[in-house]
Design an enzyme around this catalytic site. Structure first.
Site, short mmCIF file in Angstrom:
data_model
loop_
_atom_site.label_atom_id
_atom_site.label_comp_id
_atom_site.label_asym_id
_atom_site.label_seq_id
_atom_site.Cartn_x
_atom_site.Cartn_y
_atom_site.Cartn_z
N CYS A 96 -21.91 46.58 27.65
CA CYS A 96 -21.08 47.78 27.54
C CYS A 96 -20.96 48.21 26.07
CB CYS A 96 -19.73 47.53 28.21
SG CYS A 96 -18.87 49.06 28.60
N TYR A 97 -19.79 48.06 25.46
CA TYR A 97 -19.66 48.42 24.05
C TYR A 97 -20.69 47.67 23.20
CZ TYR A 97 -17.45 49.24 19.51
OH TYR A 97 -17.19 49.61 18.21
N GLU A 129 -20.31 39.75 33.81
CA GLU A 129 -19.37 38.61 33.77
C GLU A 129 -18.30 38.69 34.85
OE1 GLU A 129 -19.61 41.10 31.67
OE2 GLU A 129 -17.74 41.63 30.68
N SER A 131 4.10 14.81 23.96
CA SER A 131 5.24 15.46 24.60
C SER A 131 5.30 15.06 26.07
CB SER A 131 5.09 16.98 24.50
OG SER A 131 4.04 17.40 25.34
N GLY A 132 4.25 14.39 26.51
CA GLY A 132 4.17 14.08 27.94
C GLY A 132 3.41 15.18 28.68
N GLY A 133 3.21 16.32 28.02
CA GLY A 133 2.48 17.43 28.63
C GLY A 133 0.98 17.17 28.63
N VAL A 134 0.26 18.02 29.35
CA VAL A 134 -1.18 17.80 29.55
C VAL A 134 -1.95 17.86 28.22
CG1 VAL A 134 -3.27 18.70 30.65
CG2 VAL A 134 -1.09 18.76 31.88
N ASP A 135 -1.71 18.92 27.43
CA ASP A 135 -2.54 19.12 26.24
C ASP A 135 -2.39 17.98 25.22
OD1 ASP A 135 -3.15 21.43 27.52
OD2 ASP A 135 -1.90 22.72 26.26
N SER A 136 -1.13 17.60 24.94
CA SER A 136 -0.96 16.53 23.94
C SER A 136 -1.44 15.20 24.49
CB SER A 136 0.49 16.46 23.46
OG SER A 136 1.34 15.96 24.46
N SER A 137 -1.31 15.00 25.80
CA SER A 137 -1.78 13.73 26.38
C SER A 137 -3.30 13.63 26.29
CB SER A 137 -1.38 13.64 27.87
OG SER A 137 0.00 13.72 28.00
N LYS A 143 -7.59 25.95 29.77
CA LYS A 143 -6.72 24.94 30.38
C LYS A 143 -7.43 24.10 31.44
CE LYS A 143 -2.48 23.37 30.65
NZ LYS A 143 -1.62 23.11 29.50
#
Ligand code: XMP
Length: 514
Positions: free
Chosen positions: A83-84, A172, A224-230, A370
Site C-alpha cells: 500500500c503506502y 497481512e 512481580s510474579g507476572g508473566v513477563d518478569s517471570s 505477548k
C-alpha cells in the site's frame, strides 16, 4: 540453524505493522519492526534478508509524509512495499502516485497478468483486501505490472532490476485469504529465507546476546510474579545462572499465597538467587487514608522504587537490570505526524525505575508479542499456570480495594478472589478468559445469615474476555458457576454478605474498577 535470517519491517505509521511482523514470524522467519526513516547504512549493517515497507495513512505526495532513506533501494536487498510502502517505492522508482478515481476499501479480485514467484501456486484470480485512496497511476519504464483490477491498473508491480515488489493491497490481513502464501513466497522464493526460526532458536540467540552484553557482571531482575518478569528471569537464568539476582518485594498487596508461591517456584524449584523483601507495612502505612486511585498508584510506584533501590544497593557489582519489556510496551512513534525524525520510545513496566537507578538495561524480549512470550516460557520449561497467568497490575490489590485500603478489607478480598480463581480453574474457564478478579466495594449491605442480621461488605466479580486489554467484554459465565462462586464467598469469607457480577464492557467502563 540460521540465526541471522531476519526481515525488517519499516513502519510508515501503519495500523498493520505488528501484523506484518507477526505473519513473517508465523512463517518461521524472525522479523523486527523499525522506524521507516532508519538509515540505509544501519540497516545494511544488520543484513536483513528482506525489507517490508508497511502501509500508512499519509499520501506520499504530501509534504510532511513519512519517507525512507532512498539509499535502501540501492542495497540489493529484496523489498516488498505494501500500500503506502508500494507507493513510496514506486515514487522513488519514477512513477506517479495520485488520488485514485474511486477510493477502494474492502474485498477485490485481482487478476494476475504476469506469472511471478510472488503469486506462485495461487491461480490467476486472487481475492485481496484493499484500503487506499491513492494509487500508482502509471508505471515507469522499468516497472512491470503483475496484477490489476478494473479500477486499480497496477495492483501489483515489480521492478526489472531493483529487487522491489509492490502490492496495493494488504496480504497481512485475514481478509486476503491467500495473503500468508504471498508473504511466504516473498520470504522463501524472493528473499531466499529458509524459515528455520523457532522459539528454540530465539532462546539460543538471546542467550548468546545476554552473555555477550553482561560478561561476568551481575544482573538484577525485579520479579512481580507476572508473566513477563517471570519469563525474563528464566531466560536470564538459563543464560547466566547465578549471575542473576532476583528481587521480589512483598508490598502487602499481593493475592492469597502469592508471595509463598514465588519463593517456591523461583527459589526452591528453579534455584534462582532470590532476595525477598517484606515491605507490607511500609506500603500499607503509606496508603493510610488515601482513596484516590491515581494517588494510590503514585504512592505505590514511588515506594517500590525506594524499596527496590535499598535492596539492589545490597547486591555488590550489579550494574545491569533485566526488564520484561515486550513489544507492546515499546511504543512505535514513527507516525506520519512524528515524521522521519521520530524514534522508538520504550515504556518500562515499572515506571521510571531504570533511569533513576542508573543500571544498564537487559531487555531480551523487546521484540516479542505477548503470546510469543508465553511460548518462550513454555519452551523454557516453565509451569503452565505461570505462563498462562492473567495479568496482575503493579499496584496490586490496592486498586481492587475501592476507597481506603486496610488489612481487614484486603483479607476479605484475598479470600474472595482465591475462591473465584479456584472455581474458574475447576470449571475450565480460567484459560478461556482474559482476566478475572474480585473487587471489594467501599459499602456495606444488609443480609441475613441464620437468624442474624448482617451488615457486611459487597464483593464484585470482574471476568472479561479480551485479547488486547484495550477493549473487553464481560465473560458469559454459566449462571451455575456464578452462583457457586457467590455462594462459596458468602459462606466461607467472613465479612462479605453479597456478591455482584460486573456486566460492563470496555469501553465505556475499564477493566479495573480504579
Ligand atoms: P483498565 O482498567 O485500564 O486495565 O481497563 C487494562 C489492563 O491494565 C491493567 N492495569 C494496570 N497494570 N499498573 C499495571 O501494571 C496499573 O496501574 C494498571 N492499571 C490497570 C489491568 O489489570 C488490565 O489488565
Amino acid at each position: 540453524m540460521n540465526h541471522n535470517e531476519w526481515v525488517a519491517v519499516l513502519d510508515f505509521g501503519s495500523q498493520y505493522a505488528q501484523l506484518i511482523a507477526r505473519r513473517v514470524r508465523e512463517l518461521n522467519v524472525f522479523s523486527e519492526i523499525l522506524p521507516c526513516n532508519i538509515g540505509a547504512d544501519e540497516l545494511s549493517a544488520r543484513a536483513p534478508k528482506g525489507i517490508v515497507l508497511s502501509g500508512g495513512p499519509a499520501s506520499v505526495y504530501a509534504e510532511d509524509s513519512p519517507k525512507c532513506d532512498p539509499k535502501i533501494f540501492e542495497l540489493g536487498i529484496p523489498m516488498l512495499g505494501l500500500c503506502y510502502g508500494m507507493q513510496i517505492g514506486c515514487t522513488h522508482l519514477g512513477c506517479r502516485v495520485s488520488p485514485a478515481q474511486a477510493r477502494e476499501f474492502g474485498r477485490r479480485e485481482i487478476r494476475v497478468v504476469e506469472p511471478e514467484p510472488l503469486f506462485g501456486g495461487l491461480g490467476e484470480e486472487i481475492t485481496v483486501w484493499m484500503s487506499h485512496g491513492d494509487q500508482v497511476q502509471d508505471t515507469a519504464h522499468d516497472l512491470i505490472t503483475l496484477a490489476s483490477t478494473p479500477t486499480c491498473p497496477h495492483a501489483a508491480v515489480r521492478h526489472k532490476s531493483v529487487p522491489f515488489y509492490g502490492l496495493q493491497f494488504h496480504p497481512e490481513v485475514t481478509h486476503t485469504p491467500q495473503g500468508v502464501k504471498i508473504i511466504g513466497n516473498f520470504l522463501k522464493k524472493v528473499c531466499g529465507c529458509r524459515g528455520e526460526w523457532t522459539m528454540a532458536s530465539f532462546i539460543e540467540r538471546a542467550v548468546e546476546r545476554i552473555r555477550a552484553q553482561v560478561g561476568t557482571g551481575k544482573v538484577i531482575c525485579g520479579l512481580s510474579g507476572g508473566v513477563d518478569s517471570s519469563v525474563v528471569a528464566c531466560l536470564l537464568h538459563k543464560a547466566i545462572g547465578d549471575q542473576l539476582e532476583c528481587v521480589f518485594v512483598n508490598n502487602g498487596l499481593l493475592r492469597k499465597g502469592e508471595f509463598e508461591q514465588v519463593v517456591r517456584d523461583f527459589g526452591d524449584n528453579y534455584h534462582m538467587r532470590l532476595h525477598t523483601v517484606d515491605a507490607s507495612q511500609r506500603f500499607l502505612g503509606a496508603l493510610k487514608g488515601v482513596t484516590e486511585p491515581e494517588r494510590k498508584r503514585k504512592i505505590i510506584g514511588g515506594l517500590f522504587i525506594d524499596v527496590f533501590k535499598e535492596e539492589a544497593d545490597k547486591i555488590q557489582d550489579a550494574h545491569f537490570l533485566a526488564q520484561g519489556t515486550i513489544y507492546p510496551d515499546v511504543i512505535e512513534s514513527s507516525s506520519p505526524v512524528g515524521g522521519p525524525s521520530a524514534t522508538i520510545k520504550s515504556h518500562h513496566n515499572v515506571g521510571g525505575l531504570p533511569e533513576k537507578l542508573g543500571f544498564k538495561l537487559v531487555e531480551p524480549m523487546r521484540e516479542l508479542f505477548k503470546d510469543e512470550v508465553r511460548r518462550l516460557g513454555e519452551e523454557l520449561g516453565m509451569k503452565h499456570e505461570q505462563v498462562w497467568r492473567h495479568p496482575f497490575p503493579g499496584p496490586g490489590l490496592a486498586i481492587r480495594c475501592l476507597g481506603e485500603v486496610d488489612e481487614a478489607k484486603l483479607a476479605i478480598l484475598r479470600e474472595a478472589d482465591a475462591i473465584l480463581i479456584e472455581e474458574l480453574r475447576a470449571a475450565d474457564w480460567y484459560d478461556k478468559v482474559g482476566q478475572a478478579f474480585a473487587v471489594i466495594l467501599p459499602v456495606k449491605t444488609v443480609g441475613v445469615m441464620g437468624d442474624e442480621r448482617t451488615y457486611e461488605q459487597v464483593i464484585a466479580l470482574r471476568v472479561v474476555e479480551t485479547t488486547d486489554f484495550m477493549t473487553a467484554d464481560f465473560a458469559r459465565l454459566p449462571y451455575d458457576l456464578l452462583g457457586k462462586v457467590a455462594s462459596r464467598i458468602i459462606n466461607e469469607v467472613r465479612g462479605a454478605n453479597r456478591v455482584v457480577y460486573d456486566i460492563s464492557t470496555k469501553p465505556p467502563s475499564t477493566i479495573c474498577w480504579e
